[in-house]
Design an enzyme around this catalytic site. Structure first.
Site, PDB file in Angstrom:
ATOM      1  N   HIS A  20       0.843  -1.203   0.000  1.00  0.00           N
ATOM      2  CA  HIS A  20       0.000   0.000   0.000  1.00  0.00           C
ATOM      3  C   HIS A  20       0.877   1.252   0.000  1.00  0.00           C
ATOM      4  O   HIS A  20       0.622   2.199  -0.739  1.00  0.00           O
ATOM      5  CB  HIS A  20      -0.897   0.058   1.246  1.00  0.00           C
ATOM      6  CG  HIS A  20      -1.955  -0.989   1.307  1.00  0.00           C
ATOM      7  ND1 HIS A  20      -2.102  -1.805   2.395  1.00  0.00           N
ATOM      8  CD2 HIS A  20      -2.925  -1.323   0.433  1.00  0.00           C
ATOM      9  CE1 HIS A  20      -3.126  -2.618   2.190  1.00  0.00           C
ATOM     10  NE2 HIS A  20      -3.640  -2.351   0.990  1.00  0.00           N
ATOM     11  N   LYS A  44     -16.361  -7.178   5.344  1.00  0.00           N
ATOM     12  CA  LYS A  44     -15.071  -7.863   5.347  1.00  0.00           C
ATOM     13  C   LYS A  44     -14.651  -8.292   6.746  1.00  0.00           C
ATOM     14  O   LYS A  44     -13.713  -9.055   6.895  1.00  0.00           O
ATOM     15  CB  LYS A  44     -13.974  -6.962   4.758  1.00  0.00           C
ATOM     16  CG  LYS A  44     -13.932  -6.957   3.254  1.00  0.00           C
ATOM     17  CD  LYS A  44     -12.655  -6.290   2.777  1.00  0.00           C
ATOM     18  CE  LYS A  44     -12.460  -6.454   1.289  1.00  0.00           C
ATOM     19  NZ  LYS A  44     -11.215  -5.831   0.833  1.00  0.00           N
ATOM     20  N   ARG A  98      -1.635  -6.170  -8.314  1.00  0.00           N
ATOM     21  CA  ARG A  98      -0.511  -7.055  -8.004  1.00  0.00           C
ATOM     22  C   ARG A  98      -0.334  -8.124  -9.072  1.00  0.00           C
ATOM     23  O   ARG A  98       0.763  -8.518  -9.381  1.00  0.00           O
ATOM     24  CB  ARG A  98      -0.736  -7.754  -6.659  1.00  0.00           C
ATOM     25  CG  ARG A  98      -0.663  -6.829  -5.478  1.00  0.00           C
ATOM     26  CD  ARG A  98      -1.074  -7.567  -4.256  1.00  0.00           C
ATOM     27  NE  ARG A  98      -2.456  -8.004  -4.461  1.00  0.00           N
ATOM     28  CZ  ARG A  98      -3.321  -8.220  -3.496  1.00  0.00           C
ATOM     29  NH1 ARG A  98      -2.976  -8.100  -2.268  1.00  0.00           N
ATOM     30  NH2 ARG A  98      -4.547  -8.589  -3.772  1.00  0.00           N
ATOM     31  N   SER A 136      -2.846  -7.786   2.548  1.00  0.00           N
ATOM     32  CA  SER A 136      -3.210  -7.684   3.963  1.00  0.00           C
ATOM     33  C   SER A 136      -3.662  -9.036   4.500  1.00  0.00           C
ATOM     34  O   SER A 136      -3.343  -9.407   5.629  1.00  0.00           O
ATOM     35  CB  SER A 136      -4.320  -6.652   4.150  1.00  0.00           C
ATOM     36  OG  SER A 136      -3.862  -5.366   3.853  1.00  0.00           O
TER      37      SER A 136
END
Length: 169
Positions: A20, A44, A98, A136
């Site tokens: 990030h 989430k 990514r 994460s």
């Protein structure tokens, strides 16, 4: 008077990773003012509260702002991203990619967002090669199982994760 280019980098940042931070620093090259929009996203089930995530991100930004001279602020949001962006006067949404698997989802999201707010562009920044594998979710899983996460997060974030998991590494 030159118009200020405002960009939004949205995410849950649960927790903020070196990946990030790489995207944040590079985004400062394409906008004059960057807003890190920390999503509440109850769906989430974040590990850290909204307040904790905002505090972690704010802590990490000082070094980037000092290095780049950039203006960056952190704002929580729970609304539709495009409504939030329009309310902030943003014309750019920054998204990090990514892998190819990220692209399909992000491409669909960018298309939908374009229909909602045609004047706001989505810009994709490819993760640096050293950050392409960091997520994460993986950082939390490795940390929870007692693995070494020091290459994936800053010392401050690592400390917060280890406190959360009550683990000494």
């Amino acid at each position: 008077m030159v118009k200020k280019r405002i960009g939004i980098y949205p995410g849950t940042f649960d927790p903020v990773t070196n990946g990030h931070l790489d995207i944040i620093e590079r985004a400062t090259n394409i906008v004059d003012h960057l807003i890190l929009a920390v999503a509440i996203n109850r769906g989430k089930g974040p590990l850290f509260s909204l307040e904790e995530r905002v505090a972690m991100v704010e802590h990490e930004l000082s070094a980037i702002m000092e290095r780049t001279g950039a203006t960056i602020e952190v704002k929580p949001f729970e609304s539709l991203l495009m409504n939030f962006a329009a309310a902030q006067g943003a014309k750019t949404i920054v998204r990090g990619l990514r892998a190819v698997s990220d692209f399909e989802y992000e491409f669909q999201m960018a298309g939908m967002n374009s229909h909602l707010e045609p004047d706001i562009e989505t810009v994709f920044l490819m993760a640096s090669d050293k950050c392409q594998f960091i997520s994460s979710r993986f950082v939390k899983e490795i940390g929870k199982l007692g693995g070494d996460i020091s290459n994936f997060v800053t010392p401050n974030v690592r400390e917060k994760l280890m406190e959360r998991f009550n683990t000494d590494e």
